[in-house]
Design a protein around this motif. Structure first.
Motif, PDB file in Angstrom:
ATOM      1  N   VAL A 147      -2.674 -11.597   3.644  1.00  4.32           N
ATOM      2  CA  VAL A 147      -3.817 -10.952   3.001  1.00  4.32           C
ATOM      3  C   VAL A 147      -4.206  -9.742   3.847  1.00  4.32           C
ATOM      4  N   ASN A 148      -4.486  -8.633   3.202  1.00  2.00           N
ATOM      5  CA  ASN A 148      -4.900  -7.447   3.953  1.00  2.00           C
ATOM      6  C   ASN A 148      -6.433  -7.348   3.976  1.00  2.00           C
ATOM      7  N   GLU A 149      -6.944  -6.285   4.530  1.00  2.00           N
ATOM      8  CA  GLU A 149      -8.397  -6.150   4.690  1.00  2.00           C
ATOM      9  C   GLU A 149      -9.121  -6.111   3.342  1.00  2.00           C
ATOM     10  N   TYR A 150      -8.492  -5.553   2.314  1.00  2.00           N
ATOM     11  CA  TYR A 150      -9.127  -5.519   0.995  1.00  2.00           C
ATOM     12  C   TYR A 150      -9.229  -6.914   0.400  1.00  2.00           C
ATOM     13  N   GLY A 151      -8.191  -7.712   0.581  1.00  2.00           N
ATOM     14  CA  GLY A 151      -8.215  -9.085   0.109  1.00  2.00           C
ATOM     15  C   GLY A 151      -9.264  -9.904   0.826  1.00  2.00           C
ATOM     16  N   ILE A 205      -2.940  -8.030  -1.108  1.00  2.00           N
ATOM     17  CA  ILE A 205      -2.009  -8.690  -0.192  1.00  2.00           C
ATOM     18  C   ILE A 205      -0.917  -7.694   0.187  1.00  2.00           C
ATOM     19  N   GLU A 206      -0.237  -8.003   1.285  1.00  2.00           N
ATOM     20  CA  GLU A 206       0.873  -7.171   1.750  1.00  2.00           C
ATOM     21  C   GLU A 206       2.130  -8.031   1.825  1.00  2.00           C
ATOM     22  N   VAL A 207       3.259  -7.418   1.538  1.00  2.00           N
ATOM     23  CA  VAL A 207       4.547  -8.088   1.624  1.00  2.00           C
ATOM     24  C   VAL A 207       5.345  -7.436   2.741  1.00  2.00           C
ATOM     25  N   VAL A 208       5.863  -8.266   3.636  1.00  3.51           N
ATOM     26  CA  VAL A 208       6.691  -7.784   4.738  1.00  3.51           C
ATOM     27  C   VAL A 208       8.148  -7.993   4.334  1.00  3.51           C
TER      28      VAL A 208
END
Length: 94
Positions: A77-81, A64-67
């Protein structure tokens, strides 16, 4: 590298998969569709301690990514998630 990713995915807990699945299913997959961290806590109905544990682990695994930059942090959720959820679905259908 694929084996490493597979081993990471296999070690995810049910709660971690549920959170990733929620973000993926609702297409919360970029900074423009990101939701507030507090909103995600309310949606998941986990205790704050369990939520923090899940959230920290998913962030550390780069699923996941946090902005940051605003008062309340946003998450997506990012591409890996997304790939992790897709892999789980594929393996469960075989």
């Amino acid at each position: 590298m694929d084996r490493y990713f597979l081993s990471i995915v296999q070690r995810l807990t049910l709660e971690e998969l549920e959170m990733l699945n929620y973000l993926t299913k609702n297409e919360i997959n970029n900074r423009f569709s990101a939701i507030k961290k507090k909103e995600l806590l309310n949606i998941t109905n986990y205790t704050e301690a369990i939520f923090r544990k899940i959230f920290t682990r998913l962030e550390a695994l780069n699923l996941i990514e946090v902005v940051t930059g605003s008062k309340e942090h946003l998450v997506y959720v990012n591409e890996y998630g997304e790939n992790a959820i897709q892999l789980i679905h594929e393996r469960s259908n075989n």
